[in-house]
Design a protein around this motif. Structure first.
Motif: not given
Length: 221
Positions: A150-151, A210-211, A181-183, A162-164
């Motif tokens: 999932v991206f 980037a995670h 995850l990009e945050a 973000y959290e949901p």
């Protein structure tokens, strides 16, 4: 004399050479890095806040994913993926280029959806499906444990997403799969473990954190 000076001071500001064109403020295209459409360039809409994942970050990300896939040449053969906040589609189309069996691109903006449709047609990307709608809702509809990747690249100012989105992605990804995850910040181990996730790889490029995340059972190595 003062009037002449004022006029002279105004002239450089109105000169075309001193005013950067609008195209410099946002990228006008993205480039697919690997796979069957390697080096293909795709147009990017001129949209405020649109932030395609930088080439260097995408190249690193897909090297990480290929190591999980255990396939040579940076391929993701047979993978099932969702690009939940697709934007330009750079992440999902890259996955399709590298052999993913199915890629769902979710996007709410009508102009971006039209651009994604154009890219799909240009590439003859049969594995790609495009849906106009909410990426979080799409993830919540996916069967549990059915996705390889999932991206997640929500708008940086939509912090409530973000959290949901991470919770929905953690449910949708199979054991052994991965979440990108990009945050605008680095998510801590404590924040991630509360969602059943663990950081697997991480890099920072400018304002982008980037995670690559996996289920806690997969560990960090």
């Amino acid at each position: 004399m003062p009037q002449k000076k004022a006029a002279a001071a105004r002239r450089p500001a109105s000169s075309p050479s001193s005013t950067p064109p609008r195209s410099r403020s946002r990228p006008s295209e993205v480039r697919i890095i690997g796979g069957q459409w390697k080096r293909t360039r795709l147009s990017v809409a001129d949209k405020p806040g649109l932030r395609p994942t930088p080439d260097r970050v995408r190249e690193t990300l897909f090297n990480w994913l290929a190591s999980i896939a255990g396939a040579g040449g940076g391929e993701l053969p047979g993978w099932h993926c969702v690009d939940a906040f697709a934007g330009t589609g750079a992440l999902g189309l890259e996955a399709a280029s590298r052999g993913a069996a199915s890629v769902l691109l979710c996007e709410q903006d009508a102009a971006l959806v039209a651009q994604l449709q154009f890219a799909k047609t240009k590439l003859s990307a049969e594995a790609v499906r495009i849906e106009r709608g909410n990426g979080l809702t799409a993830l919540e509809r996916v069967a549990a444990g059915s996705l390889d990747a999932v991206f997640l690249d929500p708008p940086f100012d939509s912090t409530a997403l973000y959290e949901p989105s991470l919770r929905a992605a953690a449910r949708a990804v199979k054991t052994g799969g991965a979440i990108y995850l990009e945050a605008p910040k680095h998510w801590t181990d404590d924040e991630l473990s509360a969602l059943g996730l663990v950081g697997f790889r991480y890099l920072k490029a400018g304002a982008v954190h980037a995670h690559l995340l996996r289920h806690l059972a997969n560990g960090t190595a």
